[in-house]
Write a protein that holds these residues in place. Sequence first.
Motif, PDB file in Angstrom:
ATOM      1  N   ARG A  79      12.722   7.673 -62.302  1.00 28.63           N
ATOM      2  CA  ARG A  79      12.912   7.659 -60.849  1.00 28.63           C
ATOM      3  C   ARG A  79      11.601   7.905 -60.118  1.00 28.63           C
ATOM      4  O   ARG A  79      10.851   8.810 -60.473  1.00 28.63           O
ATOM      5  CB  ARG A  79      13.909   8.757 -60.462  1.00 28.63           C
ATOM      6  CG  ARG A  79      15.298   8.532 -61.004  1.00 28.63           C
ATOM      7  CD  ARG A  79      15.949   7.395 -60.258  1.00 28.63           C
ATOM      8  NE  ARG A  79      17.347   7.231 -60.641  1.00 28.63           N
ATOM      9  CZ  ARG A  79      18.164   6.392 -59.998  1.00 28.63           C
ATOM     10  NH1 ARG A  79      17.733   5.664 -58.988  1.00 28.63           N
ATOM     11  NH2 ARG A  79      19.414   6.268 -60.396  1.00 28.63           N
ATOM     12  N   ARG A  80      11.356   7.130 -59.067  1.00 27.89           N
ATOM     13  CA  ARG A  80      10.178   7.370 -58.234  1.00 27.89           C
ATOM     14  C   ARG A  80      10.607   8.140 -56.995  1.00 27.89           C
ATOM     15  O   ARG A  80      10.927   7.556 -55.966  1.00 27.89           O
ATOM     16  CB  ARG A  80       9.536   6.050 -57.806  1.00 27.89           C
ATOM     17  CG  ARG A  80       9.043   5.197 -58.918  1.00 27.89           C
ATOM     18  CD  ARG A  80       7.683   4.572 -58.591  1.00 27.89           C
ATOM     19  NE  ARG A  80       7.005   4.183 -59.813  1.00 27.89           N
ATOM     20  CZ  ARG A  80       6.263   5.009 -60.539  1.00 27.89           C
ATOM     21  NH1 ARG A  80       6.082   6.243 -60.162  1.00 27.89           N
ATOM     22  NH2 ARG A  80       5.692   4.587 -61.647  1.00 27.89           N
ATOM     23  N   LEU A  81      10.623   9.452 -57.109  1.00 27.92           N
ATOM     24  CA  LEU A  81      11.034  10.284 -55.978  1.00 27.92           C
ATOM     25  C   LEU A  81       9.822  10.588 -55.110  1.00 27.92           C
ATOM     26  O   LEU A  81       8.680  10.553 -55.593  1.00 27.92           O
ATOM     27  CB  LEU A  81      11.674  11.574 -56.493  1.00 27.92           C
ATOM     28  CG  LEU A  81      12.942  11.358 -57.333  1.00 27.92           C
ATOM     29  CD1 LEU A  81      13.440  12.668 -57.928  1.00 27.92           C
ATOM     30  CD2 LEU A  81      14.045  10.694 -56.498  1.00 27.92           C
ATOM     31  N   ALA A  82      10.091  10.892 -53.835  1.00 21.72           N
ATOM     32  CA  ALA A  82       8.984  11.137 -52.897  1.00 21.72           C
ATOM     33  C   ALA A  82       8.162  12.329 -53.355  1.00 21.72           C
ATOM     34  O   ALA A  82       8.700  13.321 -53.841  1.00 21.72           O
ATOM     35  CB  ALA A  82       9.543  11.402 -51.504  1.00 21.72           C
ATOM     36  N   GLU A  83       6.865  12.215 -53.167  1.00 19.99           N
ATOM     37  CA  GLU A  83       5.990  13.335 -53.505  1.00 19.99           C
ATOM     38  C   GLU A  83       6.318  14.525 -52.605  1.00 19.99           C
ATOM     39  O   GLU A  83       6.556  14.356 -51.411  1.00 19.99           O
ATOM     40  CB  GLU A  83       4.540  12.908 -53.278  1.00 19.99           C
ATOM     41  CG  GLU A  83       3.595  13.802 -54.010  1.00 19.99           C
ATOM     42  CD  GLU A  83       2.308  13.067 -54.328  1.00 19.99           C
ATOM     43  OE1 GLU A  83       1.283  13.721 -54.294  1.00 19.99           O
ATOM     44  OE2 GLU A  83       2.368  11.846 -54.589  1.00 19.99           O
ATOM     45  N   GLY A  84       6.359  15.704 -53.183  1.00 21.00           N
ATOM     46  CA  GLY A  84       6.639  16.901 -52.373  1.00 21.00           C
ATOM     47  C   GLY A  84       8.111  17.090 -52.046  1.00 21.00           C
ATOM     48  O   GLY A  84       8.453  17.874 -51.162  1.00 21.00           O
ATOM     49  N   LEU A  85       8.984  16.352 -52.728  1.00 16.45           N
ATOM     50  CA  LEU A  85      10.425  16.461 -52.451  1.00 16.45           C
ATOM     51  C   LEU A  85      10.905  17.905 -52.588  1.00 16.45           C
ATOM     52  O   LEU A  85      10.619  18.584 -53.566  1.00 16.45           O
ATOM     53  CB  LEU A  85      11.203  15.564 -53.435  1.00 16.45           C
ATOM     54  CG  LEU A  85      12.713  15.731 -53.475  1.00 16.45           C
ATOM     55  CD1 LEU A  85      13.354  15.379 -52.135  1.00 16.45           C
ATOM     56  CD2 LEU A  85      13.313  14.863 -54.580  1.00 16.45           C
TER      57      LEU A  85
END
Length: 544
Positions: free
Chosen positions: A290-296
């Motif tokens: 998964r490419r989750l947002a940085e800093g999630l």
Amino acid sequence: MRATIMDEPLTLPLILERTERLFADVPVVERRPDGAVHRADWGTVCRRVRRLADALRRAGLAPGARVATLMWNHRAHLEVYFAAPAAGLVVHTLNPRLHPDELAYIATHADDHLLVVDEGLLEVLAAFRARAPFRRVLVVRHGATGALPAGCEDYEAFLAAGAADAPFAAVDERAPAGMCYTSGTTGRPKGVVYSHRAYVLHALMTSLPDSIGYSLRDTVMPVVPMFHVNAWGMPHAAALNGCALVLPGPRLDAESLLDLMETEGVTLAAGVPTVWLGVLRALDAAPGRRRLAEGLRLVVGGSAVPEAMIRGFDRHGVTVVHAWGMTEMTPIGSVFAPKRGFAGLDEEARYALRATQGLPAALVRMRLVDDGGRVLPWDGRGRGELQVRGPCVTGAYHGHPEDAESFTADGWFRTGDVATLSPEGYLRIVDRLKDLIKSGGEWIGSVDLENALMAHPAVAEAAVVAVPHPRWGERPLACVVPRAGARVTAAELRDFLARRFPKWWLPDDFVFLEAIPRTATGKFMKRALRARFRDRFRGAEGAP
Ligand code: AMP
């Protein structure tokens, strides 16, 4: 001398006017019950809120009348969230997971005048409508057409009767704006009525950088249902800060959530630990997929967050922020933030601190009171009932002006949670008063045992409950859900706990279950476990 500052009322329309001027093009995305993703923006939402508020006024509802909702998290629910209060009415969110008898009781007790319901929840409505006071029912159909059941109207047609440029009503900041009933773990559910002022102050205090800390660069996804305590204030705070909003609809399984988080670039989401445990398992099963947002960031609360979960998400670069709150507090009461010196702690100590419920939120006063009514020092050791006060804390329940059980004579709200407070101010919830286990006159905290068990690699979930015992009064019983494919024995778990707890804390028995029963808000239903295993230690002898 009088202060010379304007007495501008703190109301939701004050927030909305700014949202529509500054953030009209900021996305509001919804996944509808049929799974389709629809995109709009705050400008569209605000225009529709004005229309709906105007239509509600034209419908002749008296000021303060209740507009109930029976809906998942989507845009129409958001519209009612703002339009009813902006029209001087009260939005009352109903939880579709409750039993029809309970829904009938709550709708009647609140005297709900009008209901807005998802087409997909009409069956839920049918099971209690005859016993509810709704004068009108509006159905949200998300573009579907065709005949509606008798006594129902189309939400879109109703909304279309209002003007998109109608002014908001001038409302008093102390006027009621929303309403929620407690989960009712003991006795009947009780209603809390929120004011505009409480909503605005709550949105401001949770926006602080060391609270939830919303920013106009955030994309916010409330997984916590909008029918559960104002979705922890996320819709209000998102409007206030101009955050993009992603409303996930009814599908809350891990893959559906991860799909949305990935495609929409969610940077801040909130929900109960059970939801995130599922998400963590999915991430663990396929790291890096998964490419989750940085800093999630995930704000997790509603029940205690196991330390293992915080560590688990760290491995995927996702930060868990532990928060505590209650329906009676609008609801945020505390949020974790690292104070100066945190970075100098060793790893163990850092995780132990992050697993606390955090620091008292701004504008929230806290104290601990022992059995004898003494106020305890904040020394991290003394356990007592947590009592709170503040401008977002309820001072009474709807229809129960006198309630000596819930409020102290000097005006504090009794949370029913047993806690410690460290000298630095970190709150640690030890248990619910009624979930504590009293063994031989000494208290055992079920939450500590549960968190420790959930740190075992073979354990997916654990709930520890008090079971009557002929010799000790009560003894702990551990109900354990093993991870898929994992094997573990009672003896192994006992040894595992023995490394951290005194012998008399160790559960007398372990039962292995496929699932822990849950309440309508996703918390472990310990009541059901206590009832099911009531006789487990009958006839037991000997020392624990
Ligand atoms: P509700 O009003 O349904 O939100 O339930 C409030 C209760 O949930 C609190 O009084 C606590 O017992 C429990 N609770 C909420 N957040 C947490 C947390 N982070 N840790 C432990 N218990 C929690």
